[in-house]
Scaffold this motif. Structure first.
Motif, PDB file in Angstrom:
ATOM      1  N   GLY A   1       0.806  -1.212   0.000  1.00 58.75           N
ATOM      2  CA  GLY A   1       0.000   0.000   0.000  1.00 58.75           C
ATOM      3  C   GLY A   1       0.843   1.267   0.000  1.00 58.75           C
ATOM      4  O   GLY A   1       0.348   2.360   0.227  1.00 58.75           O
ATOM      5  N   ARG A   2       2.157   1.097  -0.281  1.00 59.74           N
ATOM      6  CA  ARG A   2       3.057   2.252  -0.323  1.00 59.74           C
ATOM      7  C   ARG A   2       3.568   2.447  -1.750  1.00 59.74           C
ATOM      8  O   ARG A   2       3.569   1.512  -2.557  1.00 59.74           O
ATOM      9  N   ASP A   3       4.069   3.662  -2.002  1.00 57.14           N
ATOM     10  CA  ASP A   3       4.782   3.913  -3.260  1.00 57.14           C
ATOM     11  C   ASP A   3       6.241   3.531  -3.028  1.00 57.14           C
ATOM     12  O   ASP A   3       6.978   4.254  -2.352  1.00 57.14           O
ATOM     13  N   GLU A   4       6.630   2.399  -3.570  1.00 59.96           N
ATOM     14  CA  GLU A   4       7.944   1.822  -3.273  1.00 59.96           C
ATOM     15  C   GLU A   4       8.992   2.276  -4.300  1.00 59.96           C
ATOM     16  O   GLU A   4       8.688   2.394  -5.486  1.00 59.96           O
ATOM     17  N   PRO A   5      10.214   2.505  -3.847  1.00 61.12           N
ATOM     18  CA  PRO A   5      11.257   2.957  -4.782  1.00 61.12           C
ATOM     19  C   PRO A   5      11.628   1.888  -5.818  1.00 61.12           C
ATOM     20  O   PRO A   5      11.838   0.736  -5.461  1.00 61.12           O
ATOM     21  N   MET A   6      11.687   2.284  -7.079  1.00 62.31           N
ATOM     22  CA  MET A   6      12.044   1.372  -8.166  1.00 62.31           C
ATOM     23  C   MET A   6      13.380   1.748  -8.814  1.00 62.31           C
ATOM     24  O   MET A   6      14.150   0.887  -9.197  1.00 62.31           O
ATOM     25  N   LEU A   7      13.591   3.049  -9.004  1.00 59.09           N
ATOM     26  CA  LEU A   7      14.842   3.527  -9.618  1.00 59.09           C
ATOM     27  C   LEU A   7      15.487   4.514  -8.657  1.00 59.09           C
ATOM     28  O   LEU A   7      14.816   5.435  -8.173  1.00 59.09           O
ATOM     29  N   MET A   8      16.759   4.324  -8.388  1.00 57.62           N
ATOM     30  CA  MET A   8      17.454   5.172  -7.425  1.00 57.62           C
ATOM     31  C   MET A   8      18.848   5.509  -7.933  1.00 57.62           C
ATOM     32  O   MET A   8      19.427   4.741  -8.708  1.00 57.62           O
ATOM     33  N   THR A   9      19.369   6.615  -7.452  1.00 58.17           N
ATOM     34  CA  THR A   9      20.795   6.888  -7.635  1.00 58.17           C
ATOM     35  C   THR A   9      21.406   7.105  -6.266  1.00 58.17           C
ATOM     36  O   THR A   9      20.746   7.594  -5.343  1.00 58.17           O
ATOM     37  N   ILE A  10      22.655   6.708  -6.158  1.00 61.09           N
ATOM     38  CA  ILE A  10      23.384   6.853  -4.898  1.00 61.09           C
ATOM     39  C   ILE A  10      24.781   7.348  -5.255  1.00 61.09           C
ATOM     40  O   ILE A  10      25.333   6.939  -6.283  1.00 61.09           O
ATOM     41  N   SER A  11      25.336   8.216  -4.428  1.00 61.53           N
ATOM     42  CA  SER A  11      26.742   8.543  -4.643  1.00 61.53           C
ATOM     43  C   SER A  11      27.546   7.970  -3.488  1.00 61.53           C
ATOM     44  O   SER A  11      27.086   7.920  -2.337  1.00 61.53           O
ATOM     45  N   TYR A  12      28.727   7.495  -3.843  1.00 57.31           N
ATOM     46  CA  TYR A  12      29.620   6.889  -2.849  1.00 57.31           C
ATOM     47  C   TYR A  12      31.033   7.281  -3.243  1.00 57.31           C
ATOM     48  O   TYR A  12      31.477   6.946  -4.352  1.00 57.31           O
ATOM     49  N   GLY A  13      31.743   7.988  -2.392  1.00 52.04           N
ATOM     50  CA  GLY A  13      33.045   8.525  -2.802  1.00 52.04           C
ATOM     51  C   GLY A  13      32.848   9.350  -4.063  1.00 52.04           C
ATOM     52  O   GLY A  13      31.904  10.131  -4.161  1.00 52.04           O
ATOM     53  N   LYS A  14      33.712   9.125  -5.073  1.00 47.80           N
ATOM     54  CA  LYS A  14      33.526   9.827  -6.351  1.00 47.80           C
ATOM     55  C   LYS A  14      32.639   9.025  -7.295  1.00 47.80           C
ATOM     56  O   LYS A  14      32.422   9.401  -8.448  1.00 47.80           O
ATOM     57  N   GLY A  15      32.160   7.866  -6.833  1.00 45.16           N
ATOM     58  CA  GLY A  15      31.431   6.960  -7.720  1.00 45.16           C
ATOM     59  C   GLY A  15      29.942   7.249  -7.784  1.00 45.16           C
ATOM     60  O   GLY A  15      29.361   7.787  -6.838  1.00 45.16           O
ATOM     61  N   ARG A  16      29.356   6.869  -8.925  1.00 42.36           N
ATOM     62  CA  ARG A  16      27.909   7.006  -9.136  1.00 42.36           C
ATOM     63  C   ARG A  16      27.300   5.612  -9.236  1.00 42.36           C
ATOM     64  O   ARG A  16      27.812   4.764  -9.966  1.00 42.36           O
ATOM     65  N   ILE A  17      26.178   5.425  -8.533  1.00 43.79           N
ATOM     66  CA  ILE A  17      25.497   4.133  -8.560  1.00 43.79           C
ATOM     67  C   ILE A  17      24.072   4.347  -9.060  1.00 43.79           C
ATOM     68  O   ILE A  17      23.362   5.240  -8.582  1.00 43.79           O
ATOM     69  N   PHE A  18      23.674   3.540 -10.042  1.00 36.88           N
ATOM     70  CA  PHE A  18      22.276   3.490 -10.475  1.00 36.88           C
ATOM     71  C   PHE A  18      21.707   2.165 -10.011  1.00 36.88           C
ATOM     72  O   PHE A  18      22.301   1.114 -10.246  1.00 36.88           O
ATOM     73  N   HIS A  19      20.571   2.211  -9.341  1.00 36.39           N
ATOM     74  CA  HIS A  19      19.958   1.028  -8.752  1.00 36.39           C
ATOM     75  C   HIS A  19      18.564   0.857  -9.349  1.00 36.39           C
ATOM     76  O   HIS A  19      17.720   1.727  -9.181  1.00 36.39           O
ATOM     77  N   THR A  20      18.350  -0.252 -10.061  1.00 35.08           N
ATOM     78  CA  THR A  20      17.010  -0.552 -10.580  1.00 35.08           C
ATOM     79  C   THR A  20      16.498  -1.816  -9.912  1.00 35.08           C
ATOM     80  O   THR A  20      17.169  -2.850  -9.925  1.00 35.08           O
ATOM     81  N   ALA A  21      15.314  -1.704  -9.316  1.00 34.08           N
ATOM     82  CA  ALA A  21      14.707  -2.878  -8.676  1.00 34.08           C
ATOM     83  C   ALA A  21      13.925  -3.696  -9.694  1.00 34.08           C
ATOM     84  O   ALA A  21      13.420  -4.760  -9.384  1.00 34.08           O
ATOM     85  N   LEU A  22      13.841  -3.210 -10.935  1.00 36.09           N
ATOM     86  CA  LEU A  22      13.040  -3.857 -11.976  1.00 36.09           C
ATOM     87  C   LEU A  22      13.808  -4.982 -12.649  1.00 36.09           C
ATOM     88  O   LEU A  22      15.031  -5.065 -12.544  1.00 36.09           O
ATOM     89  N   GLY A  23      13.068  -5.838 -13.391  1.00 37.98           N
ATOM     90  CA  GLY A  23      13.712  -6.713 -14.358  1.00 37.98           C
ATOM     91  C   GLY A  23      13.873  -8.170 -13.966  1.00 37.98           C
ATOM     92  O   GLY A  23      14.840  -8.816 -14.372  1.00 37.98           O
TER      93      GLY A  23
END
Ligand code: ZN
Length: 403
Positions: A225-247
């Protein structure tokens, strides 16, 4: 110089230029796989194809981390890559490999967390900082809050409880929460995703994380019953992370991986993780809120499929099926017996009246080094065909030499 020779040379030169243009991709991607409670043998080759379709990436698959293998031997050189795709949910890596991965991201390396990749490594603190949110693996409130949306507000919920769940698989609407981010810019604000699991109750440190898109987990489908995160970005150090819960991968990718929304957000997310920008155009077939859109012609490559395509090959066509055959032989045929399992259907192709001469030339080239005396009769026969004579004689010399 005769005019025809001149034209042949010019044409050959153009082919060389054309081929080298095709190969000049911008980024190198490494897909880590080999252990997963999901069908990684289906998903990883598809992810590789999706990356290479953009013409921005060349992608390697590292599946040396097979279940039960010595994890000390799993030591990819992350630093050679612009983006590392995690299609992995398995045993812990060695301390050395973990440290190399942390260094890679700290120094600006890109990462894509794909679907069950966020189930991995519940006890590895740095990895959880990179993924933002994770599920399963006995994750609870000790691992961080739940994060979701209520109406237009992001909620950080420290309530006790399990991390990770999903209801029944179904088609659902994905809703963008930021249309100014390079990954989502230009996408419709809402679009329908093909039948998939709807990951819910993810929890984790959620530091330096932005939620780009959510999906409503309908209680009628067993959802929260919540709007759950599907696509996210995270930064860690100088790095970029793309997180997809799909697929979630079914045979041939299934509706979740064949969904144009999944494909395009994965491709854009990977480019952003690698470079910080997105140059890909939004394709005309991107879904909208009316209906999901699929690329159903998207098939897993198989040995039989490769050979069927090679049998119709002419030099104007893509050599990707031949390349796939070569990769299969190099990675799967480790013994003489295993080589013969490849050689036999290749001989069949050489014997076939329907297969093209160009297709037979490719096979002759390959069989010249990996074939056995089983191939000699058909190759001798082909040497009588004027258009195959050169390739057949070359192969014959090597086959007889090997004997
Ligand atoms: Zn799944």
């Amino acid at each position: 110089m005769k005019k025809t020779y001149f034209l042949v040379i010019v044409f050959a030169g153009l082919l060389v230029v054309f081929n080298s243009c095709q190969k000049s991709t911008s980024y190198r991607a490494l897909i880590i796989t080999g252990q997963n409670n999901h069908n990684w043998k289906v998903s990883s080759p598809i992810l590789k194809q999706l990356l290479e379709q953009t013409a921005l990436f060349s992608a390697d698959i590292d599946s040396s981390a097979k279940k039960g293998s010595d994890m000390n031997a799993f030591n990819p050189d992350f630093s050679r890559y612009n983006v590392v795709v995690i299609d992995y949910n398995g045993e812990s890596w060695s301390e050395k490999t973990k440290a190399a991965f942390v260094d890679y991201v700290n120094n600006g390396g890109g990462v894509v967390i794909y679907h069950a990749g966020d189930n991995s490594f519940p006890d590895w603190k740095e990895f959880n900082l990179m993924i933002g949110l994770g599920g399963w693996g006995n994750r609870t409130e000790k691992d961080g809050p739940y994060v979701y949306f209520r109406k237009d507000t992001m909620v950080i919920d420290t309530a006790a409880g399990r991390g990770g769940s999903h209801g029944k698989r179904h088609e659902y609407e994905v809703r963008s929460r930021n249309l100014e981010h390079p990954i989502t810019k230009g996408l419709p604000a809402r679009w329908i995703h093909g039948t998939d699991e709807l990951y819910s109750q993810l929890r984790g440190p959620a530091k330096n994380m932005e939620i780009l898109a959510t999906a409503f987990a309908a209680p009628g489908m067993g959802g929260t019953g919540r709007d759950e995160p599907m696509l996210m970005t995270i930064s860690y150090g100088k790095g970029r992370i793309f997180h997809t819960a799909l697929g979630h991968a079914d045979a041939g990718g299934g509706p979740a991986m064949q969904c144009v929304g999944f494909i395009v957000t994965f491709q854009r997310g990977a480019e952003w993780a690698a470079s910080g920008k997105v140059t890909q155009k939004i394709p005309y077939d991107f879904p909208n809120v009316g209906a999901a859109a699929f690329r159903p012609d998207f098939k897993e490559l198989t040995l039989e499929g490769d050979l069927a395509k090679i049998a119709t090959y002419d030099f104007t066509k893509s050599t990707k099926y031949f390349t796939d055959l070569q990769i299969r032989i190099r990675t799967e045929a480790k013994t003489p017996e295993a080589l013969i399992n490849f050689e036999k259907p290749m001989i069949k192709l050489l014997e076939s009246k329907d297969a093209t001469d160009d297709g037979k030339k490719l096979i002759l080239r390959e069989i010249s080094w990996m074939g056995s005396e089983l191939s000699i009769p058909v190759v001798k026969e082909l040497a009588k065909n004027p258009s195959l004579k050169d390739e057949a004689e070359f192969a014959l010399a090597r086959l007889q030499g090997a004997k």
